[in-house]
Scaffold this motif. Sequence first.
Motif, PDB file in Angstrom:
ATOM      1  N   LYS A   1      54.000   4.929  20.826  1.00  0.00           N
ATOM      2  CA  LYS A   1      55.044   5.303  19.861  1.00  0.00           C
ATOM      3  C   LYS A   1      55.806   4.064  19.378  1.00  0.00           C
ATOM      4  CE  LYS A   1      56.069  10.037  21.318  1.00  0.00           C
ATOM      5  NZ  LYS A   1      57.115  10.943  21.803  1.00  0.00           N
ATOM      6  N   ARG A   2      56.071   3.164  20.277  1.00  0.00           N
ATOM      7  CA  ARG A   2      56.804   1.961  19.901  1.00  0.00           C
ATOM      8  C   ARG A   2      55.984   1.115  18.936  1.00  0.00           C
ATOM      9  NH1 ARG A   2      59.338  -2.430  24.210  1.00  0.00           N
ATOM     10  NH2 ARG A   2      60.349  -3.762  22.647  1.00  0.00           N
ATOM     11  N   ALA A   3      54.682   0.942  19.247  1.00  0.00           N
ATOM     12  CA  ALA A   3      53.814   0.161  18.351  1.00  0.00           C
ATOM     13  C   ALA A   3      53.667   0.862  17.009  1.00  0.00           C
ATOM     14  CB  ALA A   3      52.441  -0.032  19.004  1.00  0.00           C
ATOM     15  N   HIS A   4      53.599   2.173  17.028  1.00  0.00           N
ATOM     16  CA  HIS A   4      53.478   2.943  15.795  1.00  0.00           C
ATOM     17  C   HIS A   4      54.728   2.783  14.937  1.00  0.00           C
ATOM     18  CE1 HIS A   4      52.819   6.383  13.127  1.00  0.00           C
ATOM     19  NE2 HIS A   4      51.556   6.390  13.527  1.00  0.00           N
ATOM     20  N   ALA A   5      55.902   2.811  15.584  1.00  0.00           N
ATOM     21  CA  ALA A   5      57.167   2.660  14.845  1.00  0.00           C
ATOM     22  C   ALA A   5      57.276   1.269  14.235  1.00  0.00           C
ATOM     23  CB  ALA A   5      58.343   2.926  15.780  1.00  0.00           C
TER      24      ALA A   5
ATOM     25  N   VAL B   1      56.982  -8.162   4.993  1.00  0.00           N
ATOM     26  CA  VAL B   1      57.499  -9.526   5.063  1.00  0.00           C
ATOM     27  C   VAL B   1      56.594 -10.408   4.205  1.00  0.00           C
ATOM     28  CG1 VAL B   1      57.983 -11.477   6.576  1.00  0.00           C
ATOM     29  CG2 VAL B   1      58.409  -9.132   7.370  1.00  0.00           C
ATOM     30  N   PRO B   2      57.169 -11.182   3.282  1.00  0.00           N
ATOM     31  CA  PRO B   2      56.326 -12.030   2.416  1.00  0.00           C
ATOM     32  C   PRO B   2      55.424 -12.947   3.237  1.00  0.00           C
ATOM     33  CG  PRO B   2      58.587 -11.979   1.619  1.00  0.00           C
ATOM     34  CD  PRO B   2      58.608 -11.290   2.933  1.00  0.00           C
ATOM     35  N   GLY B   3      54.155 -12.966   2.883  1.00  0.00           N
ATOM     36  CA  GLY B   3      53.176 -13.824   3.552  1.00  0.00           C
ATOM     37  C   GLY B   3      52.619 -13.244   4.834  1.00  0.00           C
ATOM     38  N   LEU B   4      53.067 -12.041   5.205  1.00  0.00           N
ATOM     39  CA  LEU B   4      52.599 -11.434   6.452  1.00  0.00           C
ATOM     40  C   LEU B   4      51.932 -10.100   6.135  1.00  0.00           C
ATOM     41  CD1 LEU B   4      52.484 -11.490   9.558  1.00  0.00           C
ATOM     42  CD2 LEU B   4      54.700 -10.302   9.577  1.00  0.00           C
ATOM     43  N   THR B   5      50.669  -9.990   6.517  1.00  0.00           N
ATOM     44  CA  THR B   5      49.936  -8.738   6.301  1.00  0.00           C
ATOM     45  C   THR B   5      50.237  -7.771   7.443  1.00  0.00           C
ATOM     46  OG1 THR B   5      48.145  -9.935   5.200  1.00  0.00           O
ATOM     47  CG2 THR B   5      47.673  -7.693   5.983  1.00  0.00           C
ATOM     48  N   PRO B   6      50.810  -6.635   7.130  1.00  0.00           N
ATOM     49  CA  PRO B   6      51.164  -5.698   8.216  1.00  0.00           C
ATOM     50  C   PRO B   6      49.912  -5.146   8.896  1.00  0.00           C
ATOM     51  CG  PRO B   6      51.460  -4.654   6.079  1.00  0.00           C
ATOM     52  CD  PRO B   6      51.160  -6.111   5.809  1.00  0.00           C
ATOM     53  N   ASP B   7      50.023  -4.933  10.197  1.00  0.00           N
ATOM     54  CA  ASP B   7      48.926  -4.330  10.956  1.00  0.00           C
ATOM     55  C   ASP B   7      48.801  -2.847  10.598  1.00  0.00           C
ATOM     56  OD1 ASP B   7      48.418  -6.694  12.285  1.00  0.00           O
ATOM     57  OD2 ASP B   7      49.875  -6.246  13.885  1.00  0.00           O
ATOM     58  N   PRO B   8      47.572  -2.320  10.655  1.00  0.00           N
ATOM     59  CA  PRO B   8      47.421  -0.883  10.410  1.00  0.00           C
ATOM     60  C   PRO B   8      48.077  -0.069  11.529  1.00  0.00           C
ATOM     61  CG  PRO B   8      45.375  -1.829  11.236  1.00  0.00           C
ATOM     62  CD  PRO B   8      46.298  -2.980  10.972  1.00  0.00           C
ATOM     63  N   LEU B   9      48.402   1.172  11.214  1.00  0.00           N
ATOM     64  CA  LEU B   9      49.021   2.033  12.219  1.00  0.00           C
ATOM     65  C   LEU B   9      48.051   2.211  13.390  1.00  0.00           C
ATOM     66  CD1 LEU B   9      50.629   4.796   9.963  1.00  0.00           C
ATOM     67  CD2 LEU B   9      51.724   2.789  10.983  1.00  0.00           C
ATOM     68  N   PRO B  10      48.499   1.967  14.614  1.00  0.00           N
ATOM     69  CA  PRO B  10      47.587   2.039  15.765  1.00  0.00           C
ATOM     70  C   PRO B  10      47.201   3.490  16.061  1.00  0.00           C
ATOM     71  CG  PRO B  10      49.831   1.726  16.521  1.00  0.00           C
ATOM     72  CD  PRO B  10      49.874   1.613  15.015  1.00  0.00           C
TER      73      PRO B  10
ATOM     74  N   ASP C   1      53.732  13.293  11.199  1.00  0.00           N
ATOM     75  CA  ASP C   1      52.474  12.719  10.712  1.00  0.00           C
ATOM     76  C   ASP C   1      51.560  12.323  11.869  1.00  0.00           C
ATOM     77  OD1 ASP C   1      53.257  13.004   8.060  1.00  0.00           O
ATOM     78  OD2 ASP C   1      54.291  11.061   8.080  1.00  0.00           O
ATOM     79  N   MET C   2      52.145  11.852  12.972  1.00  0.00           N
ATOM     80  CA  MET C   2      51.330  11.421  14.104  1.00  0.00           C
ATOM     81  C   MET C   2      50.562  12.595  14.711  1.00  0.00           C
ATOM     82  SD  MET C   2      54.299   8.987  15.722  1.00  0.00           S
ATOM     83  CE  MET C   2      53.530   8.818  17.312  1.00  0.00           C
ATOM     84  N   ARG C   3      51.148  13.784  14.666  1.00  0.00           N
ATOM     85  CA  ARG C   3      50.500  14.956  15.259  1.00  0.00           C
ATOM     86  C   ARG C   3      49.234  15.337  14.519  1.00  0.00           C
ATOM     87  NH1 ARG C   3      54.217  18.757  13.919  1.00  0.00           N
ATOM     88  NH2 ARG C   3      53.061  20.412  14.959  1.00  0.00           N
ATOM     89  N   LYS C   4      49.118  14.919  13.257  1.00  0.00           N
ATOM     90  CA  LYS C   4      47.941  15.298  12.481  1.00  0.00           C
ATOM     91  C   LYS C   4      46.665  14.652  13.016  1.00  0.00           C
ATOM     92  CE  LYS C   4      50.621  15.951   8.232  1.00  0.00           C
ATOM     93  NZ  LYS C   4      50.831  15.504   6.828  1.00  0.00           N
ATOM     94  N   SER C   5      46.800  13.587  13.799  1.00  0.00           N
ATOM     95  CA  SER C   5      45.613  12.921  14.338  1.00  0.00           C
ATOM     96  C   SER C   5      44.998  13.689  15.494  1.00  0.00           C
ATOM     97  CB  SER C   5      45.979  11.510  14.806  1.00  0.00           C
ATOM     98  OG  SER C   5      46.919  11.572  15.881  1.00  0.00           O
TER      99      SER C   5
END
Length: 629
Positions: free
Chosen positions: A368-372, A382-391, A461-465
């Motif tokens: 949950k923390r990583a997802h948040a 953040v400019p220049g930083l590609t966000p990680d996909p939702l785990p 949304d997380m419950r849909k997985s």
Amino acid sequence: MRERQVPPKQDPKDEFVFHDNDIPTLTSDVYTVTATSTLTVASGETVTGTSSLTFKVAGPQLVLPPDEIAAKFPANTARGMFYQVLPHVTLTRTSLPWERLPAKGATGVPWLVLLVLSQKQLAQAARSTTKVSALAAQGIAADDTDPEAQINLLDLPARLVADLLPDFDDLKWLAHVRSVTPKNGPGAPETATLVSANLPVPAQQNHAFLISVEGRYAQGNKPTGALTFPVLHEWTFFCEAEHSHGFAELLMQAQGPNGHPEPFALSTPDGAPPAAALRYEKGYVPVVHHMRRGEVSAAWLRSPLSVGEPPDPTPAQKAHLPAQHSDGFLTLDPDFAMLDVTYSGAWELGRLLMLEQTELATDLYHWKRAHAQASHLAKNPVPGLTPDPLPPMPGPLAQWITHNLIELRSVPFGYLVPDKGMLPPNSLRFFDVDRFWLDCLRDGALSVGRSDSGQHKREADMRKSLAYPDETSGLLLRSAAVSDFPHLEIDAYSVDLPNADPVGTTAKPLDILRFERLSRDVLLVLFTGRVRTADLHLHPQAVHFGFEARHDASGTEYMRKETKHLTPKMTVDIGATPPLSGLLPSRRVQIDALAKKLVGARAGTPGDVATFALQMLEGVPLVRFRRAV
């Protein structure tokens, strides 16, 4: 209770293949290989050399590993109407019955014999345990077995040897090899089957012994006198004398008075008002409810296994998911001023089950923390930083929620059957699984680690997985048939099948989601889809050998019908003067005479044993239940 592994389903077009035997190239013995070579040199001189190598082939002799036993019939501790069947044991290694010899040169004749003794007969015998090193004094030669190993022995007096031990000519008919070639998919492993020549004695405990007769039939003669035999495997079962304890008869007791199983609900108490009767009919049970401040009250509770199609939750209950507490799932019954705690109880149960799994609960918090964090960076890049996909949810956590919660494996039995009156002895109950109850159970488990309202909203949304079947149904069976017949199979269909379709050839069976014995006599089965018809039968690979006794088989249909190439079934009257010649007073069948009568001119030719095995197969009874609602 250990869950049973569901064997491969049988298609009407599946092919059963029978073989006479599986004789190994070398049986257990000592062999010497001698090689002679001759060399002629240029001068014409000849040099000859000889070399010998002695080696031993040794398979199981006095001890049989447990994994060599694939199945046995009747099952250990089973109780049923077995007096008309020949017990048998199925071995995983097809060559085992022929790896040793009962007499010198007796290739193709098994060295293992399955004896069945009644309780009274066993009282005349003796059982003992001794070391391998002490067997020589009893005339039993041991191979490479550890001299200090403990061996089980069966001491039979001369009378029981004469009465129970099969004749030498009987032996070859008592073992064969069988395999199944499915219509779809790979073939099933081949197995060897050893059949007893002894019919169980009615109204008594019967004891089956797999014994070694290696070298005992000298010159093809049956041994005589008091003898001791090594026992490689044994089990017990009780043979009923009454017709009411057969497979079909046991299941027919679960049929309701109107021809359908009773609903999965308590009977309405006499004098109950109409409003209470309506609650009982829907599967509700009054339970003691402890309030937060210590007050004790009464509340309504309903199982997640609904009588019919589950009721729709209220709009307020739907809107309460995902929940921060269980109070929003409570509803009030105005007729009795009683709370309905069904969905709030499911939510609290889910949370408690997750907290019990400390490692998974920790994984849930970190996920949950990583997802948040990933969700926040996606919305605030953040400019220049590609966000990680939702785990994604960790595999073990997702598997636990699906396997233990959605399939109800971790749900205590008291939630599934809130009152013992809902599942009395000899009963079958159909049900539908309440999907919203599962939603509440799952949400309670996922509530662990919720810390803020934002996280509360993200979990929608997380419950849909965590997807699961749109519709799940099943049945509960409480019957002695669950324990007496471990090869019980159930095929369920979403339509009402007519009696004219005895094996469901006009409809596709529903997929089995869970098949588990919850106790000795209680079976729970879940299906994907809504079950309307359920066919209960024995697994076709567990069909047994025997005779069709003269009794009324009302309510039973046979899956495996007679075909033109089969001799009509012989009927044996289990009495003092049976019409079948060859059934001795000791209840030992003279197999050789029976086999030659059944196979006719094929006796003594390749395929005769396989033909006899096919002739002796008894049909598998099938009992059909239809849902009333």
